[in-house]
Motif scaffolding. Structure first.
Motif, PDB file in Angstrom:
ATOM      1  N   MET A 163       8.147  10.106   5.881  1.00 51.40           N
ATOM      2  CA  MET A 163       7.274  10.296   4.839  1.00 51.40           C
ATOM      3  C   MET A 163       7.681   9.265   3.734  1.00 51.40           C
ATOM      4  O   MET A 163       8.528   8.975   3.455  1.00 51.40           O
ATOM      5  CB  MET A 163       7.154  11.711   4.203  1.00 51.40           C
ATOM      6  N   ASN A 164       6.633   8.774   3.331  1.00 52.71           N
ATOM      7  CA  ASN A 164       6.849   7.883   2.099  1.00 52.71           C
ATOM      8  C   ASN A 164       7.111   8.611   0.845  1.00 52.71           C
ATOM      9  O   ASN A 164       7.060   9.917   0.422  1.00 52.71           O
ATOM     10  CB  ASN A 164       5.248   7.095   1.536  1.00 52.71           C
ATOM     11  N   LEU A 165       7.950   7.948   0.050  1.00 53.83           N
ATOM     12  CA  LEU A 165       8.333   8.340  -1.236  1.00 53.83           C
ATOM     13  C   LEU A 165       7.669   7.619  -2.271  1.00 53.83           C
ATOM     14  O   LEU A 165       7.555   6.223  -2.289  1.00 53.83           O
ATOM     15  CB  LEU A 165       9.975   8.299  -1.404  1.00 53.83           C
ATOM     16  N   VAL A 166       6.968   8.284  -3.121  1.00 50.79           N
ATOM     17  CA  VAL A 166       5.960   7.561  -4.195  1.00 50.79           C
ATOM     18  C   VAL A 166       6.607   8.035  -5.797  1.00 50.79           C
ATOM     19  O   VAL A 166       6.469   9.387  -5.961  1.00 50.79           O
ATOM     20  CB  VAL A 166       4.572   7.791  -3.718  1.00 50.79           C
ATOM     21  N   LEU A 167       6.640   7.057  -6.597  1.00 53.32           N
ATOM     22  CA  LEU A 167       6.837   7.652  -7.902  1.00 53.32           C
ATOM     23  C   LEU A 167       5.588   7.190  -8.557  1.00 53.32           C
ATOM     24  O   LEU A 167       5.083   6.070  -8.810  1.00 53.32           O
ATOM     25  CB  LEU A 167       7.909   6.554  -8.520  1.00 53.32           C
ATOM     26  N   ALA A 168       5.011   8.488  -9.109  1.00 50.68           N
ATOM     27  CA  ALA A 168       3.795   8.510  -9.620  1.00 50.68           C
ATOM     28  C   ALA A 168       3.814   7.844 -11.243  1.00 50.68           C
ATOM     29  O   ALA A 168       3.866   8.701 -11.980  1.00 50.68           O
ATOM     30  CB  ALA A 168       2.901   9.699  -9.639  1.00 50.68           C
ATOM     31  N   SER A 169       4.110   6.635 -11.350  1.00 47.95           N
ATOM     32  CA  SER A 169       4.696   6.215 -12.750  1.00 47.95           C
ATOM     33  C   SER A 169       4.512   4.711 -12.681  1.00 47.95           C
ATOM     34  O   SER A 169       4.951   4.025 -11.760  1.00 47.95           O
ATOM     35  CB  SER A 169       5.923   6.679 -13.182  1.00 47.95           C
ATOM     36  N   THR A 170       4.270   4.203 -13.904  1.00 49.45           N
ATOM     37  CA  THR A 170       4.613   2.755 -13.871  1.00 49.45           C
ATOM     38  C   THR A 170       5.923   2.328 -15.140  1.00 49.45           C
ATOM     39  O   THR A 170       6.011   1.309 -15.491  1.00 49.45           O
ATOM     40  CB  THR A 170       3.343   1.956 -14.456  1.00 49.45           C
ATOM     41  N   SER A 171       6.403   3.490 -15.345  1.00 40.99           N
ATOM     42  CA  SER A 171       7.533   3.551 -16.139  1.00 40.99           C
ATOM     43  C   SER A 171       8.724   2.630 -15.766  1.00 40.99           C
ATOM     44  O   SER A 171       9.216   2.734 -14.818  1.00 40.99           O
ATOM     45  CB  SER A 171       8.106   4.836 -16.770  1.00 40.99           C
ATOM     46  N   ALA A 172       9.015   1.509 -16.403  1.00 43.27           N
ATOM     47  CA  ALA A 172      10.332   0.878 -15.703  1.00 43.27           C
ATOM     48  C   ALA A 172      11.428   1.463 -15.815  1.00 43.27           C
ATOM     49  O   ALA A 172      12.309   1.472 -15.072  1.00 43.27           O
ATOM     50  CB  ALA A 172      10.251  -0.529 -16.792  1.00 43.27           C
ATOM     51  N   TYR A 173      11.574   2.488 -16.885  1.00 45.44           N
ATOM     52  CA  TYR A 173      12.834   3.287 -17.049  1.00 45.44           C
ATOM     53  C   TYR A 173      12.988   4.480 -15.836  1.00 45.44           C
ATOM     54  O   TYR A 173      14.052   4.391 -15.421  1.00 45.44           O
ATOM     55  CB  TYR A 173      12.892   4.136 -18.119  1.00 45.44           C
ATOM     56  N   ARG A 174      11.928   5.013 -15.496  1.00 41.48           N
ATOM     57  CA  ARG A 174      11.985   5.814 -14.265  1.00 41.48           C
ATOM     58  C   ARG A 174      12.149   5.078 -13.037  1.00 41.48           C
ATOM     59  O   ARG A 174      12.888   5.439 -12.038  1.00 41.48           O
ATOM     60  CB  ARG A 174      10.581   6.558 -14.173  1.00 41.48           C
ATOM     61  N   LYS A 175      11.476   3.871 -12.849  1.00 44.72           N
ATOM     62  CA  LYS A 175      11.755   3.024 -11.866  1.00 44.72           C
ATOM     63  C   LYS A 175      13.114   2.661 -11.680  1.00 44.72           C
ATOM     64  O   LYS A 175      13.705   2.689 -10.372  1.00 44.72           O
ATOM     65  CB  LYS A 175      10.810   1.718 -11.640  1.00 44.72           C
ATOM     66  N   ILE A 176      14.102   2.246 -12.514  1.00 45.11           N
ATOM     67  CA  ILE A 176      15.214   1.752 -12.580  1.00 45.11           C
ATOM     68  C   ILE A 176      16.272   3.223 -11.998  1.00 45.11           C
ATOM     69  O   ILE A 176      16.854   2.839 -11.355  1.00 45.11           O
ATOM     70  CB  ILE A 176      15.801   1.072 -13.750  1.00 45.11           C
ATOM     71  N   LEU A 177      15.921   4.225 -12.692  1.00 40.94           N
ATOM     72  CA  LEU A 177      16.715   5.455 -12.327  1.00 40.94           C
ATOM     73  C   LEU A 177      16.271   5.768 -11.008  1.00 40.94           C
ATOM     74  O   LEU A 177      17.198   6.305 -10.182  1.00 40.94           O
ATOM     75  CB  LEU A 177      15.965   6.482 -13.259  1.00 40.94           C
ATOM     76  N   LEU A 178      15.192   5.682 -10.392  1.00 44.32           N
ATOM     77  CA  LEU A 178      14.984   6.281  -8.980  1.00 44.32           C
ATOM     78  C   LEU A 178      15.910   5.333  -8.227  1.00 44.32           C
ATOM     79  O   LEU A 178      16.005   5.840  -7.004  1.00 44.32           O
ATOM     80  CB  LEU A 178      13.627   6.288  -8.776  1.00 44.32           C
ATOM     81  N   GLU A 179      15.883   3.994  -8.576  1.00 49.83           N
ATOM     82  CA  GLU A 179      16.673   3.075  -7.641  1.00 49.83           C
ATOM     83  C   GLU A 179      17.921   3.368  -7.318  1.00 49.83           C
ATOM     84  O   GLU A 179      18.787   3.145  -6.470  1.00 49.83           O
ATOM     85  CB  GLU A 179      16.663   1.468  -8.075  1.00 49.83           C
ATOM     86  N   ARG A 180      18.795   4.227  -8.424  1.00 54.68           N
ATOM     87  CA  ARG A 180      19.909   4.671  -8.200  1.00 54.68           C
ATOM     88  C   ARG A 180      20.396   5.580  -6.825  1.00 54.68           C
ATOM     89  O   ARG A 180      21.264   5.685  -6.417  1.00 54.68           O
ATOM     90  CB  ARG A 180      20.524   5.482  -9.397  1.00 54.68           C
ATOM     91  N   LEU A 181      19.050   6.164  -6.423  1.00 50.96           N
ATOM     92  CA  LEU A 181      19.297   7.124  -5.338  1.00 50.96           C
ATOM     93  C   LEU A 181      19.239   6.117  -4.009  1.00 50.96           C
ATOM     94  O   LEU A 181      19.444   6.617  -2.890  1.00 50.96           O
ATOM     95  CB  LEU A 181      18.205   8.159  -5.275  1.00 50.96           C
ATOM     96  N   GLN A 182      18.833   5.043  -3.907  1.00 51.34           N
ATOM     97  CA  GLN A 182      19.026   4.069  -2.895  1.00 51.34           C
ATOM     98  C   GLN A 182      17.912   4.439  -1.789  1.00 51.34           C
ATOM     99  O   GLN A 182      18.481   4.504  -0.527  1.00 51.34           O
ATOM    100  CB  GLN A 182      20.558   3.758  -2.276  1.00 51.34           C
ATOM    101  N   LEU A 183      16.890   4.908  -2.292  1.00 51.57           N
ATOM    102  CA  LEU A 183      15.966   5.289  -1.025  1.00 51.57           C
ATOM    103  C   LEU A 183      14.757   4.355  -1.360  1.00 51.57           C
ATOM    104  O   LEU A 183      14.510   4.025  -2.413  1.00 51.57           O
ATOM    105  CB  LEU A 183      15.464   6.851  -1.347  1.00 51.57           C
ATOM    106  N   PRO A 184      14.152   3.759  -0.192  1.00 50.32           N
ATOM    107  CA  PRO A 184      12.802   3.115  -0.181  1.00 50.32           C
ATOM    108  C   PRO A 184      11.877   3.882  -1.276  1.00 50.32           C
ATOM    109  O   PRO A 184      11.472   4.779  -0.604  1.00 50.32           O
ATOM    110  CB  PRO A 184      12.620   2.618   1.056  1.00 50.32           C
ATOM    111  N   PHE A 185      11.033   3.408  -2.151  1.00 52.10           N
ATOM    112  CA  PHE A 185      10.029   4.049  -2.556  1.00 52.10           C
ATOM    113  C   PHE A 185       8.837   2.905  -3.195  1.00 52.10           C
ATOM    114  O   PHE A 185       9.175   1.997  -3.230  1.00 52.10           O
ATOM    115  CB  PHE A 185      10.427   5.155  -3.885  1.00 52.10           C
ATOM    116  N   ASP A 186       7.612   3.637  -3.299  1.00 55.36           N
ATOM    117  CA  ASP A 186       6.594   2.607  -3.822  1.00 55.36           C
ATOM    118  C   ASP A 186       6.346   3.471  -5.144  1.00 55.36           C
ATOM    119  O   ASP A 186       6.785   4.626  -5.513  1.00 55.36           O
ATOM    120  CB  ASP A 186       5.194   3.088  -2.853  1.00 55.36           C
ATOM    121  N   THR A 187       5.451   2.772  -6.243  1.00 55.86           N
ATOM    122  CA  THR A 187       5.030   3.310  -7.096  1.00 55.86           C
ATOM    123  C   THR A 187       3.632   3.192  -7.270  1.00 55.86           C
ATOM    124  O   THR A 187       2.804   2.300  -6.456  1.00 55.86           O
ATOM    125  CB  THR A 187       5.515   2.448  -8.537  1.00 55.86           C
ATOM    126  N   ASP A 188       2.871   4.141  -7.930  1.00 59.12           N
ATOM    127  CA  ASP A 188       1.393   4.195  -7.991  1.00 59.12           C
ATOM    128  C   ASP A 188       1.191   4.794  -9.524  1.00 59.12           C
ATOM    129  O   ASP A 188       1.780   5.441 -10.011  1.00 59.12           O
ATOM    130  CB  ASP A 188       0.820   5.093  -6.993  1.00 59.12           C
TER     131      ASP A 188
END
Length: 191
Positions: free
Chosen positions: A1-26
């Motif tokens: 399954m894809n992991l998708v961050l439903a946000s364009t927030s740079a802050y949330r994107k940087i935080l999610l990168e900590r989990l080291q999982l591939p993800f997309d944003t929308d």
């Protein structure tokens, strides 16, 4: 399954990168206004769910993360100020007081339709700031795109006297402890 961050927030994107999982944003298209009579925590939780659902049709086989944050004091909501004048006014209202930042998280499994929702409050006590301190802070950091006009991950930490909460990442906008728990419940291996 894809992991998708439903946000364009740079802050949330940087935080999610900590989990080291591939993800997309929308980009979710949602109206972030509170409903009449809605409590601040309920607003954040509703909006987190709406953001996840707003992009679901584009991701039929995904885990979609929605998050929203509402800062409030005495039931007055402090959203994203948008202008320097409103940021200054927010900080003047909050100085010397304890503000609750309620960060809500939703994880939607578009395959099953199951959604997990959790709110993570952080109580933040602001120092008794002078007008000059507030104006210098706003001019330097330009916190126009964050609820409550203070970025604790940056210079905004100097405005604070104390913080109390279960997850330090919640104050920045994406509670990773709760998210990790939710992802594990969906079968995602972490770490």
């Amino acid at each position: 399954m894809n992991l998708v961050l439903a946000s364009t927030s740079a802050y949330r994107k940087i935080l999610l990168e900590r989990l080291q999982l591939p993800f997309d944003t929308d980009r979710p298209e949602t109206d972030e206004a509170p409903l009449a009579g809605e409590r601040p925590a309920a607003t954040a939780e509703r909006l987190a769910c709406e953001k996840a659902r707003a992009v679901a049709a584009r991701w039929p086989d995904a885990l979609i993360i929605g998050s929203d944050q509402v800062a409030y004091l005495d039931d007055e909501i402090f959203g994203k100020p948008g202008t320097e004048e409103r940021a200054i006014a927010q900080l003047q209202r909050m100085r010397g007081r304890t503000v609750v930042f309620h960060t809500a998280l939703a994880l939607l499994n578009t395959r099953s339709g199951h959604i997990q929702v959790e709110g993570v409050p952080t109580h933040v006590r602001f120092r008794d700031l002078s007008d000059a301190e507030i104006q210098r802070y706003v001019a330097r950091e330009r916190p126009l795109d964050c609820a409550g006009s203070a970025k604790s991950e940056g210079l905004g930490i100097a405005l604070l006297e104390a913080m109390r909460g279960d997850d330090p990442t919640a104050l920045i906008g994406l509670p990773l402890i709760a998210l990790s728990r939710m992802l594990r419940a969906e079968g995602v291996a972490l770490p």
